[in-house]
Design an enzyme around this catalytic site. Structure first.
Site, short mmCIF file in Angstrom:
data_model
loop_
_atom_site.label_atom_id
_atom_site.label_comp_id
_atom_site.label_asym_id
_atom_site.label_seq_id
_atom_site.Cartn_x
_atom_site.Cartn_y
_atom_site.Cartn_z
N GLY A 1 1.16 -1.01 0.33
CA GLY A 1 0.25 -0.35 -0.14
C GLY A 1 0.85 1.17 -0.01
O GLY A 1 1.77 1.27 -0.04
N PRO A 2 0.44 2.29 -0.44
CA PRO A 2 1.09 3.58 -0.27
C PRO A 2 1.65 4.34 1.32
O PRO A 2 1.14 2.89 1.93
CB PRO A 2 -0.15 5.57 -0.31
CG PRO A 2 -1.35 3.65 -1.14
CD PRO A 2 -1.23 2.57 0.17
N PRO A 3 2.67 4.92 1.29
CA PRO A 3 3.44 5.07 2.95
C PRO A 3 2.18 5.75 3.37
O PRO A 3 1.44 6.68 2.90
CB PRO A 3 4.34 6.23 2.29
CG PRO A 3 4.69 5.70 0.18
CD PRO A 3 3.32 5.54 0.11
N GLY A 4 1.95 5.61 4.67
CA GLY A 4 1.87 6.40 5.19
C GLY A 4 0.19 5.34 6.06
O GLY A 4 -1.17 5.59 7.15
N VAL A 5 -0.09 4.12 5.24
CA VAL A 5 -1.72 3.92 5.82
C VAL A 5 -1.77 3.06 7.03
O VAL A 5 -2.56 2.23 7.13
CB VAL A 5 -2.01 3.24 3.97
CG1 VAL A 5 -2.24 4.31 3.16
CG2 VAL A 5 -1.06 1.69 4.10
N LYS B 1 1.47 0.41 7.36
CA LYS B 1 2.13 -1.52 7.54
C LYS B 1 2.65 -1.62 8.03
O LYS B 1 2.09 -2.47 9.08
CB LYS B 1 2.21 -0.76 5.98
CG LYS B 1 1.68 -0.62 4.71
CD LYS B 1 2.43 -0.63 3.40
CE LYS B 1 3.39 0.05 3.48
NZ LYS B 1 2.82 1.70 3.11
N THR B 2 3.44 -0.02 9.16
CA THR B 2 4.27 -0.88 10.11
C THR B 2 4.08 -1.45 11.20
O THR B 2 4.47 -2.19 12.23
CB THR B 2 5.86 -0.43 9.94
OG1 THR B 2 6.10 0.39 8.81
CG2 THR B 2 6.33 -0.11 11.28
N SER C 1 -4.25 2.27 -18.32
CA SER C 1 -5.06 3.00 -17.68
C SER C 1 -5.83 3.95 -18.75
O SER C 1 -6.75 4.54 -18.06
CB SER C 1 -5.56 2.79 -16.49
OG SER C 1 -4.34 3.96 -15.68
N LYS D 1 -7.62 5.84 -7.62
CA LYS D 1 -8.49 6.25 -8.15
C LYS D 1 -9.68 7.26 -8.12
O LYS D 1 -9.36 8.70 -8.23
CB LYS D 1 -8.27 6.34 -9.46
CG LYS D 1 -7.15 5.37 -9.78
CD LYS D 1 -6.99 4.90 -11.28
CE LYS D 1 -5.64 4.06 -11.76
NZ LYS D 1 -5.91 3.08 -13.18
#
Length: 820
Positions: free
Chosen positions: A372-376, A378-379, A695, A738
């Site tokens: 996923g994108p940074p800051g969501v 995960k860590t 796309s 999107k």
């Protein structure tokens, strides 16, 4: 006080005992008395002492001794049914009182059988009959048994060097088989049942057989004990020998001037640690071999320190030490909810994996990958999993790693060799089942030093990692208990074989409403605490957070948002430190005064799109973006010009869109000659940013169709989808990101491939309610929805052709009709 019977030992009372008579009874626990044996007895219970006193009051001083059937029955409690029926009449030779205890010396006289019990109180009394002497059945068998018993006695005496000489002499000179058996039974601990059987034997043959069996068993036990003692003594002798030799070696080294407190002290410490460490057998064997090598080397030798460092590392590894798990799924769900807002599908998949761990603790740990994108989050999800499992957490960043030895370690032949980061993390964790996070696994590199992703193929393979060999340790270590969690921003750079070894969990970006809730529940409180403030000193309103989300940050996660909130908190902390005591509330109107002008301006400024411009949607590592595709005609030019740092796939999409429109010009109301005689330039703004992917195909087609037809694309509409030359619209990825980007830009009509409709369920409900989502299966569906047209203008309907000949025939008919 001592009372003594003057009758000589071995003599029976002068008056012969009648065959049937009444006598006091003394119950015995765990003891069986035999005729012609002299035994000491201690009598302390009241009923037993009264029986002894009654016996001493008689001239013969005789008393009947009977063994209790169970050891739990005492002399005071014994009843008739608790006693055997056959015992031994004894003569009390001596009695001494000592602190309420009667110490007796008794001599066995004859065997008897109880014929009638007379009384229980104040002591036991019975009528008994004397049993006849034992009879001989088979004289030869008796002689053979006797000789075997004497032979076994000699073997037993050889194993018992501490036996007094008088007992040895008494045993070896005893020729009466009955008396020999009785003596052995009184000396050896054969058990009450066996001894009672021997006492009740009526034939010499039966008595000797029981004696032979019992003595053989006792001899075997003695031989085993002797063997164990010999082995223990041998080991002790070896240890003493080693100790003496080491002391002599120390003395020699001291005479030579060598320091005995140096390498030898270190060697002794390492050996002590090795002996107490819980190591697998193969590891202990290798460590012992290396320690012997080190002890044979002087401290100045180069290999000495290499081996010492190696052994210290081996001894510090948790080969068999695991942390205890207290996995409670309800508590795990609570922890995930406390640490993360939303992400319900992700939490459910994590809980499913934890449920498997709970149901099968001895199974292999799962291997997850959060993408996923940074800051969501995960860590932080990995940390929450470790907290829910009660395990240690180790994080390892793989970003930029290019050397395979970083993971596998260096061989000890190299100077400065070290174990790999996997083994080092396990040593730091102190257990062999931590939660280990492999962060940024998509940022791995490779060069001439090797490919780290190839090393991960073994580390992350449950079928192989139970015997992982680090190049430095060179011993098999079990990684199957480690809970591996990898994180990545995108799947593309990760090799397919490595992706196949992990369960992939996709984490999408957050909507503005989700960011608002996350900020209110987590970010603001955390930043207030970290900057030394209290909730009574700072408050940030919802409209201020919405402004920060829209105009001061541009991301799919919340990392920049938290950093921006931290900037606001520091501004307030300065005021508080300068003496301000009033509570400060920050609204949307106050944000600019603290943070300056907004950094980002949404694309919604384009309220009206000119012909040739269409709004598309793109996925990026930061989440989703809205992009505009601009097309303009080049009179007198030719071909297709593409700018904006487009990748090869995106260029091919533009070419496919132009070719499709050219081939269907008549159906779409486009002048094919205009396409032929004029070039076209397609540009995608933000030219400094590389762009690629299929796309944008429908957006390219819409922009070109708008240019060729002169009809504008609706400004409230954004689209995404791949196109083919036959006019089909294929599904694409990143739909949630999107659509959220388009929603942030103020767009409320979305054109998606029809096959992407299931993906819209991932869009937050509050966002989905505000959108009109239009599914499209063909390019004509896209153009009908995107291009503006007059109310009387019919929609574009392209005929369906079964083959190319029908398409050509249809086109020729239309051209003929046009000419007429």
């Amino acid at each position: 006080m001592v009372e003594e019977n003057t009758q000589k030992q071995g003599e029976k009372p002068a008056a012969a005992m009648p065959q049937t008579f009444e006598i006091s009874v003394l119950p015995l626990q765990n003891t069986t008395l035999f005729p012609e044996t002299v035994v000491p007895l201690a009598v302390g219970r009241e009923r037993s002492k009264k029986a002894v006193e009654a016996s001493l009051a008689t001239e013969e001083k005789l008393i009947a001794c009977i063994t209790t059937k169970t050891e739990n029955v005492t002399g005071d409690e014994a009843k008739y049914e608790d006693l055997y029926q056959i015992g031994t009449v004894v003569n009390i030779k001596r009695m001494m009182r000592n602190e309420g205890i009667m110490q007796l010396i008794v001599q066995g006289m004859d065997r008897f059988r109880v014929t009638e019990w007379i009384q229980e109180q104040p002591f036991l009394k019975a009528r008994v009959e004397i049993l006849p002497a034992l009879t001989f059945v088979d004289t030869e068998e008796i002689e053979a048994l006797k000789r075997n018993i004497q032979s076994m006695i000699q073997e037993a005496l050889a194993l018992l060097p501490n036996i007094p000489p008088e007992i040895r002499m008494a045993v070896m000179t005893q020729n009466d088989p009955v008396q020999l058996s009785y003596f052995l039974a009184s000396v050896l601990d054969l058990g009450v049942e066996t001894e009672q059987k021997m006492l009740e034997s009526n034939t010499v043959d039966e008595l000797l057989t029981l004696t032979h069996v019992s003595l053989a068993r006792e001899l075997e036990i003695m031989q085993i004990r002797s063997k164990i003692a010999t082995e223990a003594q041998t080991e002790m002798d070896k240890s003493q020998r080693d100790y003496i030799l080491r002391q002599q070696m120390k003395a020699i080294q001291k005479e030579l001037g060598e320091d005995e407190s140096g390498e030898k002290a270190e060697g002794a410490q390492l050996r002590e640690r090795l002996e107490t460490a819980d190591l697998p057998d193969d590891v202990r064997k290798e460590a012992d071999r290396e320690l012997k090598r080190m002890e044979a080397l002087p401290q100045t030798a180069p290999d000495y320190h290499v081996i010492r460092t190696y052994l210290e590392f081996v001894l510090e590894l948790p080969w068999r030490k695991s942390s205890e798990e207290k996995l409670d799924l309800s508590e795990a769900r609570k922890i995930l909810d406390e640490d993360h807002y939303g992400l319900e599908d992700i939490k459910e998949r994590i809980l499913e994996s934890l449920a498997v761990v709970k149901l099968r603790p001895d199974g292999k740990s799962p291997i997850l990958m959060f993408v996923g994108p940074p800051g969501v989050g995960k860590t932080s999800l990995g940390r929450s999993i470790a907290r829910a499992l009660g395990r240690e957490f180790e994080r390892m960043s793989l970003g930029g790693m290019r050397d395979e030895a970083e993971l596998r370690g260096h061989r000890r032949t190299y100077i400065g060799a070290m174990p790999g980061r996997i083994i080092q993390a396990l040593r730091r964790a102190g257990v062999n089942n931590p939660v280990m996070m492999l962060d940024e696994i998509d940022k791995l590199g490779n060069d001439y030093r090797g490919d780290p992703s190839a090393a991960l193929l073994e580390i992350l393979d449950p079928a192989q990692n139970d015997t992982f060999r680090d190049n430095y340790i060179d011993l098999p270590f079990d990684l199957s208990k480690v809970f591996f969690i990898a994180t990545a921003n995108q799947l593309g750079p990760i090799p397919v074989p490595l992706r196949d070894r992990m369960e992939i969990i996709q984490l999408a970006g957050y909507s503005d409403r989700e960011k608002l809730n996350i900020a209110k529940q987590y970010l603001i409180a955390r930043q207030i605490t970290e900057n030394g403030l209290t909730p009574e000193q700072l408050e940030i309103t919802d409209d201020a957070i919405d402004l920060l989300t829209a105009r001061y940050t541009r991301e799919a996660g919340v990392r920049q948002l938290e950093r921006t909130i931290g900037n606001l908190a520091r501004k307030i902390a300065l005021k508080v430190a300068e003496g301000s005591t009033d509570k400060i509330t920050i609204t949307a109107n106050d944000v600019k005064g603290y943070l300056g002008s907004p950094r980002f301006y949404p694309e919604e400024a384009r309220k009206e799109l000119p012909a040739g411009v269409a709004t598309g949607m793109a996925w990026t590592e930061m989440g989703g973006e809205v992009l505009f595709i601009e097309a303009t005609a080049l009179p007198g030019g030719s071909g297709l010009t593409l700018t904006g740092q487009l990748g090869e796939v995106m260029k091919e999409s533009a070419q496919a869109a132009r070719s499709y429109l050219w081939s269907h010009a008549s159906e779409l109301g486009i002048d094919a000659e205009a396409i032929k005689q004029n070039g076209v330039h397609v540009h995608v703004p933000a030219g400094a940013i590389p762009k690629d992917g299929p796309s944008a195909g429908v957006t390219m087609a819409s922009a070109l169709a708008s240019l060729y037809t002169g009809r504008k694309v609706r400004s409230d509409t954004a689209m995404t989808g791949e196109i083919t030359l036959s006019g089909l619209v294929f599904p694409v990825g990143g739909v949630k990101e999107k659509v959220l980007a388009a929603h942030r830009a103020g767009i409320r009509r979305i054109i998606l491939p029809a096959q992407n409709e299931p993906d819209t369920e991932e869009i937050p409900e509050d966002v989905r309610k505000e959108l009109e989502i239009i599914p499209a299966t063909r390019v004509s569906d896209v153009l009908n929805a995107a291009l503006e047209r007059e109310a009387s203008e019919p929609p574009i309907i392209l005929p369906q052709f079964d083959n190319a000949s029908q398409r050509a025939e249809n086109l020729s008919m239309k051209e003929g009709n046009g000419k007429e």
